[in-house]
Design a protein around this motif. Structure first.
Motif, PDB file in Angstrom:
ATOM      1  N   ARG A 116     -28.518  25.789 -62.810  1.00  0.00           N
ATOM      2  CA  ARG A 116     -27.832  25.029 -63.510  1.00  0.00           C
ATOM      3  C   ARG A 116     -29.221  24.576 -64.427  1.00  0.00           C
ATOM      4  O   ARG A 116     -29.983  24.910 -64.760  1.00  0.00           O
ATOM      5  N   GLU A 169     -24.628  14.931 -71.098  1.00  0.00           N
ATOM      6  CA  GLU A 169     -24.551  14.077 -69.957  1.00  0.00           C
ATOM      7  C   GLU A 169     -25.174  12.763 -70.335  1.00  0.00           C
ATOM      8  O   GLU A 169     -23.848  11.856 -69.642  1.00  0.00           O
ATOM      9  N   GLY A 177     -26.209  19.297 -70.004  1.00  0.00           N
ATOM     10  CA  GLY A 177     -26.090  19.979 -69.213  1.00  0.00           C
ATOM     11  C   GLY A 177     -24.980  21.431 -69.780  1.00  0.00           C
ATOM     12  O   GLY A 177     -23.922  21.194 -70.121  1.00  0.00           O
ATOM     13  N   THR A 207     -28.792  13.942 -73.805  1.00  0.00           N
ATOM     14  CA  THR A 207     -28.758  15.069 -72.229  1.00  0.00           C
ATOM     15  C   THR A 207     -28.047  15.753 -72.407  1.00  0.00           C
ATOM     16  O   THR A 207     -26.281  15.743 -72.194  1.00  0.00           O
ATOM     17  N   PRO A 265     -20.272  10.529 -70.027  1.00  0.00           N
ATOM     18  CA  PRO A 265     -21.144  11.163 -69.224  1.00  0.00           C
ATOM     19  C   PRO A 265     -20.698  12.271 -68.658  1.00  0.00           C
ATOM     20  O   PRO A 265     -19.053  11.754 -68.197  1.00  0.00           O
ATOM     21  N   GLY A 266     -20.802  13.183 -68.786  1.00  0.00           N
ATOM     22  CA  GLY A 266     -20.163  14.810 -67.995  1.00  0.00           C
ATOM     23  C   GLY A 266     -19.284  15.327 -69.067  1.00  0.00           C
ATOM     24  O   GLY A 266     -18.459  15.940 -68.532  1.00  0.00           O
ATOM     25  N   ARG A 273     -22.010  20.287 -71.562  1.00  0.00           N
ATOM     26  CA  ARG A 273     -21.686  18.704 -71.502  1.00  0.00           C
ATOM     27  C   ARG A 273     -22.508  18.139 -72.024  1.00  0.00           C
ATOM     28  O   ARG A 273     -23.616  18.345 -71.901  1.00  0.00           O
ATOM     29  N   GLN A 328     -30.659  21.730 -68.122  1.00  0.00           N
ATOM     30  CA  GLN A 328     -29.769  20.586 -68.760  1.00  0.00           C
ATOM     31  C   GLN A 328     -31.464  21.029 -70.027  1.00  0.00           C
ATOM     32  O   GLN A 328     -32.287  21.847 -70.161  1.00  0.00           O
TER      33      GLN A 328
END
Length: 307
Positions: free
Chosen positions: A138, A107, A117, A115, A2-3, A105, A140
């Motif tokens: 931001r 996520e 981001g 997903t 994640p991220g 990113r 998504q």
């Protein structure tokens, strides 16, 4: 993971039954391909005018925080003039926001869902006097793949200290394979001037109408339809395949691009008219004003059936 920021060329593949979806988070959150049973549902296009894609062929990409052109890259908001630097070769206009110009990113990831981001802050880009976009946000993207379809969720949140105008869109290319048919309902369409900017709003009748599904012929269309119903239908008779696009609010505009002689068309659900930043007087132009912390979000669903 994640991220995790993704390298430009790294591919993520989602799978659901015989369906496959290739994603390039590092290349603007783009879709590389979507196939079902080995058949291409999207058509990858290399557009050298989209400078940040560096000639890489992509089949779809997000439009954040606006769709289509902003005249000469300039607009005024709350009495303040802004200028953005060009991102489209051969034109003075800025096109399709700046989300497609950056690595996203990763996520969340599962076998059939991803997903992505993106965080944008113009204050972290001090080398250039004219930013790509003058407000922080931001964004998504969520892709959910199924054997018979694809769902795309989009979100933008104002992370700036000031209100900002915002919009969303999704830009898929579809193969012009065989006698591709298209149908959708819209009340009006914006004609273009010689700079590819909106000129007059006219009824979507006659040659502009796709109320009755019809083949994509030699007509060159690169226009934005308003008062769109939120549904569009494509049919490839030789493949016995049909696709339904269903978009919820706030996607009530549709950009249609049918370049003659090219092996694709683009059918783009978007939230607002072209150059909406310079047409604040159009009551249903679709551009949203987001206060700090406020979000704009919507979903687009693509469903496959036989025909």
């Amino acid at each position: 993971m994640p991220g995790q920021h993704m390298p430009e060329q790294r591919m993520i593949e989602l799978a659901a039954g015989s369906a496959r979806l290739g994603l390039l988070p590092g290349l603007g959150g783009a879709v590389a391909y979507w196939t079902s049973g080995g058949l291409d549902i999207l058509h990858a296009v290399a557009d050298p005018n989209l400078l940040a894609q560096r000639g890489r062929a992509v089949a779809a990409y997000p439009l954040v925080p606006f769709s289509n052109r902003v005249a000469d890259g300039c607009f005024q908001f709350d009495g303040v003039p802004y200028r953005m630097r060009p991102n489209f070769a051969g034109e003075p206009h800025v096109i399709h926001g700046n989300g497609w110009e950056h690595a996203w990113r990763l996520e969340l990831l599962s076998d059939d869902s991803a997903t992505l981001g993106l965080s944008w802050n113009p204050h972290l880009d001090p080398r250039h006097p004219n930013p790509q976009w003058p407000f922080a946000y931001r964004a998504q993207l969520r892709f959910d793949l199924r054997q018979d379809g694809l769902s795309i969720g989009m979100l933008i949140e104002n992370t700036d200290q000031h209100p900002q105008p915002a919009g969303l869109g999704f830009h898929p290319y579809f193969p012009r394979r065989g006698a591709l048919h298209l149908g959708f309902s819209a009340g009006t369409v914006w004609t273009n001037d010689d700079r590819h900017l909106p000129a007059l709003r006219v009824p979507a009748t006659g040659e502009w109408s796709f109320e009755q599904m019809r083949p994509i012929g030699a007509q060159a269309i690169d226009h934005c339809y308003a008062e769109w119903s939120g549904a569009a239908f494509l049919r490839w008779p030789q493949d016995n395949l049909a696709l339904t696009i269903a978009a919820d609010d706030p996607f009530r505009h549709l950009v249609l691009y049918t370049p003659p002689g090219r092996p694709f068309i683009a059918v783009e659900p978007v939230t607002h008219m072209n150059d909406a930043l310079n047409h604040p007087g159009v009551a249903d132009g679709g551009l949203r004003i987001l206060a700090p912390g406020r979000k704009l979000e919507g979903h687009i669903r693509l469903a496959l059936t036989g025909c």
